[in-house]
Motif scaffolding. Sequence first.
Motif, PDB file in Angstrom:
ATOM      1  N   SER A  28       2.521   2.610   2.396  1.00 43.85           N
ATOM      2  CA  SER A  28       2.814   2.951   3.785  1.00 43.85           C
ATOM      3  C   SER A  28       1.961   2.080   4.685  1.00 43.85           C
ATOM      4  O   SER A  28       0.925   1.537   4.264  1.00 43.85           O
ATOM      5  N   ALA A  43       0.800  -1.234   0.000  1.00 42.91           N
ATOM      6  CA  ALA A  43       0.000   0.000   0.000  1.00 42.91           C
ATOM      7  C   ALA A  43       0.826   1.275   0.000  1.00 42.91           C
ATOM      8  O   ALA A  43       0.262   2.369  -0.021  1.00 42.91           O
ATOM      9  N   GLU A  70       0.216   3.120   7.166  1.00 43.96           N
ATOM     10  CA  GLU A  70      -1.047   3.830   7.391  1.00 43.96           C
ATOM     11  C   GLU A  70      -2.046   3.536   6.277  1.00 43.96           C
ATOM     12  O   GLU A  70      -3.229   3.263   6.540  1.00 43.96           O
ATOM     13  N   ALA A  71      -1.588   3.575   5.034  1.00 46.12           N
ATOM     14  CA  ALA A  71      -2.479   3.265   3.908  1.00 46.12           C
ATOM     15  C   ALA A  71      -2.919   1.804   3.959  1.00 46.12           C
ATOM     16  O   ALA A  71      -4.066   1.474   3.635  1.00 46.12           O
ATOM     17  N   SER A 128      -5.833   1.204   6.207  1.00 49.21           N
ATOM     18  CA  SER A 128      -7.116   1.529   5.576  1.00 49.21           C
ATOM     19  C   SER A 128      -7.659   0.327   4.815  1.00 49.21           C
ATOM     20  O   SER A 128      -8.874   0.056   4.839  1.00 49.21           O
TER      21      SER A 128
END
Length: 408
Positions: A163, A161, A165-166, A169
Amino acid sequence: MKAHAVRVALFAAVSVATLGLAFAQDPAPATPAPAAAGPGALSDELPVPDAPSITGTAWLVMDHATGQVLAGENVDERVEPASITKVMTSYVIAAEMAAGKISADDDVMMTVNAWRTGGAGTDGSYSGFEVNKTAKLIEMEKGMTVQSGNDAAIALAEHIAGSEEAFASLMNAYAARLGMKDTNFQNATGLSAPEHYSTARDLAKLGSAMARDFPEHYAYNAIKEYTVGPITQRNRNVLLWRDQSVDGIKTGHHSGAGYCLMASAKRGDQRLVSVVMGSTSEAQRATDSQALLNWGFRFYETHQLYAAEEVVATQKVWKGQANEISLGVAEPLLVSMQRGKYSKLQPSMDVPRTLVAPLEKGQAVGKVRVMLDGKLVAEAPLVALEAVPEAGFFKRLWHELLMWWQSL
């Protein structure tokens, strides 16, 4: 005299049709075939004992096929999932691979960020892949799964993704698809974060979905040890050595979460999933998980009551090219129940008193319910197993008359 005879004949015809309707409006569903009582079947007089006493903040044991929680405590209470989070990371990897977005042969970089955040220099578990070097995705996934490598989880998240963080999601999007309503992920590892939480019920759903949807990736959880470079690490799920029926799935631990274990075992055709959260030690979480699985297999069994598209009942149809329609279930109807109680199941149907064509194949027309000792144990929509097109004008008119007469 002729007119009188016609009226008598008409009355007789309508009476016969109405009588036939009376029998057709409340059809009893086909009763499931009796199950042979196995050696572990209970006497009807014996109650099922309470589930074992468990040390932990939340726990449950669930039937994989039906999703029915057989026993549990605080099953919907928010808990920190710790490294059980990595099951969701594996699920996303498997789903993205199935969609053709990534490949087992992808070269995955162990970035400086992944190494510093989850590598050997941290207090968490790590896989041992060298920083600033690549490894095949499949190797990195096994390092994450077997060794619970935080570094591998972060590197995989970054590869998929961009990162972590992504990637989180993506995790939340897949969790929503699985019906994990009380879950939110902030990272791929399970390291403590303010809004990183789940529940015992949601985690059981996840473990069951992993076994069902991606059995090849699920099987990595049964690998007992894995070597990366000079480092060989054992799987932390000690039940893999104690119980041959156990084939997964994931341990977890940090100070905020306590000791956690999601376990799964298959004996015969039955699979159970157990979740123990917030236990006091590695030994205690394993002991409690084993006790839950043994209890579930000993006292509960799973049956398929009706197969997909099996005829459950037939129903009269008005104004159709056919006079009756076969009703069934679109998906297999399964039930988890106490052993020795199968013969006491009571199926019933809830259908409209009048079915009027046209009817499409697969159209929901009611429900089939199965009761046990006065409690609902299973239900499913009843659907039309074939289409019934609308009849011609004269048959529709005749049926309209019969329906009017029957309503008087």
